[in-house]
Write a protein that holds these residues in place. Structure first.
Motif, PDB file in Angstrom:
ATOM      1  N   GLY B 231       0.843  -1.211   0.000  1.00  0.00           N
ATOM      2  CA  GLY B 231       0.000   0.000   0.000  1.00  0.00           C
ATOM      3  C   GLY B 231       0.874   1.255   0.000  1.00  0.00           C
ATOM      4  O   GLY B 231       0.563   2.244  -0.654  1.00  0.00           O
ATOM      5  N   GLY B 232       1.986   1.189   0.737  1.00  0.00           N
ATOM      6  CA  GLY B 232       2.932   2.304   0.772  1.00  0.00           C
ATOM      7  C   GLY B 232       3.520   2.570  -0.610  1.00  0.00           C
ATOM      8  O   GLY B 232       3.751   3.723  -0.989  1.00  0.00           O
ATOM      9  N   LEU B 233       3.744   1.482  -1.378  1.00  0.00           N
ATOM     10  CA  LEU B 233       4.259   1.664  -2.745  1.00  0.00           C
ATOM     11  C   LEU B 233       3.250   2.408  -3.613  1.00  0.00           C
ATOM     12  O   LEU B 233       3.622   3.202  -4.482  1.00  0.00           O
ATOM     13  N   LEU B 234       1.956   2.149  -3.358  1.00  0.00           N
ATOM     14  CA  LEU B 234       0.915   2.892  -4.083  1.00  0.00           C
ATOM     15  C   LEU B 234       1.034   4.393  -3.782  1.00  0.00           C
ATOM     16  O   LEU B 234       0.905   5.229  -4.669  1.00  0.00           O
ATOM     17  N   SER B 235       1.286   4.697  -2.495  1.00  0.00           N
ATOM     18  CA  SER B 235       1.456   6.112  -2.113  1.00  0.00           C
ATOM     19  C   SER B 235       2.608   6.721  -2.896  1.00  0.00           C
ATOM     20  O   SER B 235       2.519   7.858  -3.386  1.00  0.00           O
TER      21      SER B 235
END
Lengths: 144, 409
Positions: B231-235
């Protein structure tokens, strides 16, 4: 009870500090307003180009143009509290105001054209206003 | 097979559910102004939320009780009320921002002013909480939220200069015309956005809702340790898209509609449709979580019956509280306050409230009376203590930085 009094005191101090923080230099305020107008004009030009290339939808373009017209109008209003204490500041303020006003006018026209006709015939007015904003911005940055 | 499917579903839901309006806006703002030079903050924030979310999930799974109940019992009502006050107010602000986010996303589909969507969005959220089962609600929002992967796809389609993006990753402090204080203000804001307090309260209360036991610990760990970093990579992809398209044009993001421009440039209308669907799901999912978290925190503190596993009639005060919070959210937005500004304030004040949220969790997770053999190990405690120092520094710096920079201007 004492704890709550202290908390209230700290909060009041913070509110006062926030108020004081608004009194930054006039040139900085002009630069912020010009930056916001530049950003609004550049976003609108990009949104119109993407729509013309059929890469974006009417609703998204419409929303971008509406949001950016409001942003530029807010930037223009933000010049009102700036107090003038020298001829130089007055001259800078007037130049910024003229450039931002031209930007607001071009953005509102583009927004209204798009709402009514589903297209913005020509982005020349936006580009010209954008150039005017950039010129004043560069001048102010250079003088800082 | 069923277990593998459950694990995969949990991880996908965690990825899709990770991004909310705070992450969306803050990452786009930062990408458009600082490129990827603040990506390290996202990494630090994601690791932090992983540590404390798995800790609070473990507390709930081992004790069978949610974190807030235990905090009140362990620390006493006077200390717990500070935790409650800070968490609840931040949560309410975040809830308002999320409702605004849903409405703004719906405006991108319809051209209808977001203010007209606000009441409908809030009513839809209430109906889902009232009628839909917890598991279905969580999975649907999380899975549809996966459409935000479109930002990563978009970043590849834009064909950026990867070397330049790599250089931005290593860039220090201010860039171009931005001041160092503004850089640090946004570092704190990104950290606050990644570690929003409601996520841990929702995670631990959700564990009780779903009846986790110690047998579920491995699965919950996998959900957090795999799902949240992805999810952090999406950010980062959101920030990356803004860095590639908006930063060179000196366009600073101030509206959700601007976040769509790089997406349209990369993938046209199809990708745009995916992303808007993802934004609606992500903000609606987060609105559901924050509404429930508002009910959870107060009900758990006051000892009221709570939870979606109970029929609403048996948890009437819990449901009434959520309705009141939704009404407050609607009322605030209807004053015409900019939802993006509410979001920006919510992530900064999140950072301020972080110590009050995370210290009690650490204390409870170390109490053998509740945790038995599942208390924190030494390594985890050491890392958590380092994080508490970071959290404290971010909390102390947040308001002075907000004042110095005029809220990031």
């Amino acid at each position: 009870m004492r704890v709550w009094t202290r908390v209230a005191g700290v909060l009041l101090s913070l509110v006062l500090l926030c108020g004081c923080s608004q009194q930054s230099s006039a040139t900085d305020d002009l630069i912020v307003a010009l930056n916001e107008t530049h950003s609004a004009i550049a976003s609108s030009i990009l949104a119109i180009q993407l729509y013309d290339q059929q890469r974006s939808t009417r609703a998204v373009t419409d929303t971008v143009l509406g949001d950016m017209a409001k942003q530029a109008a807010d930037a223009e209003s933000a010049l009102e509290p700036i107090s003038v204490d020298s001829e130089q500041i007055k001259s800078d303020r007037d130049a910024a105001l003229a450039a931002i006003h031209a930007g607001v006018a071009a953005l509102l026209t583009s927004r209204d054209d798009f709402e009514q006709h589903g297209s913005v015939g020509d982005t020349a007015a936006l580009k010209s206003a954008g150039q005017q904003v950039d010129d004043v911005l560069n001048q102010l940055r250079g003088s800082r | 097979m069923k277990r593998v499917f459950g694990l995969a579903l949990g991880i996908l839901t965690a990825i899709g559910g990770f991004v909310d309006i705070g992450d969306l806006v803050t990452n786009a703002v930062v990408g458009s102004r600082f490129g990827l030079s603040l990506a390290w903050t996202v990494a630090v924030g994601v690791l932090g939320i992983c540590i404390f979310a798995q800790m609070s999930g473990r507390v709930a799974a081992v004790s069978g009780r949610a974190t807030f109940e235990l905090i009140r019992e362990r620390l006493g009502p006077r200390l717990a009320v500070m935790n409650l006050g800070a968490s609840f107010l931040i949560n309410l602000m975040t809830l308002t921002a999320e409702i605004g986010g849903v409405a703004l996303a719906l405006q991108l589909v319809s051209s209808v002013n977001y203010l007209l969507w606000v009441p409908f969005a809030a009513i839809a959220i209430w109906l889902v909480i009232w009628r839909v089962k917890f598991k279905i609600m969580e999975n649907v929002a999380g899975l549809v939220g996966l459409c935000l992967i479109g930002f990563a796809v978009g970043l590849f389609l834009l064909g950026p200069d990867w070397g330049e993006l790599g250089r931005q990753l290593l860039q220090k402090a201010s860039t171009g015309t931005e001041k160092t204080s503004t850089y640090w203000f946004y570092a704190v804001a990104l950290f606050g956005a990644a570690m929003t307090p409601y996520e841990v309260f929702f995670f631990s209360s959700g564990a009780v809702e779903e009846g986790w036991t110690t047998k579920d610990l491995a699965e919950s760990r996998a959900n957090v340790l795999v799902g949240f970093p992805l999810g952090g990579l999406l950010s980062l992809a959101i920030a990356g898209c803004a860095a590639v398209v908006l930063l060179p044009e000196l366009i600073g993001v101030t509206a959700l509609s601007q976040v769509m421009l790089p997406v349209a440039m990369a993938g046209g209308k199809v990708l745009l449709a995916f992303i808007i669907l993802g934004v609606v799901a992500a903000t609606a999912g987060a609105a559901l979580e924050t509404t429930l978290s508002a009910g959870y925190t107060i009900a758990q503190f006051l000892g009221w019956p709570w939870g979606k596993f109970r029929p609403p009639a048996q948890a009437a005060r819990f449901h009434l509280l959520m309705i009141i919070c939704l009404l407050v959210g609607i009322g605030t937005l209807m004053t015409g306050v900019d939802p993006i500004q509410v979001t920006e304030f919510s992530v900064v004040f999140s950072a301020v409230a972080l110590p009050l949220t995370y210290l009690p969790i650490l204390i409870v997770a170390n109490d053998p009376q509740y945790m038995g053999e599942h208390v924190n190990g030494q390594v985890l405690n050491s890392v958590a203590l380092v994080y508490l120092v970071i959290i404290l520094a971010a909390a102390l710096a947040a308001i002075p930085l907000m004042i110095i920079t005029g809220n990031g201007q």
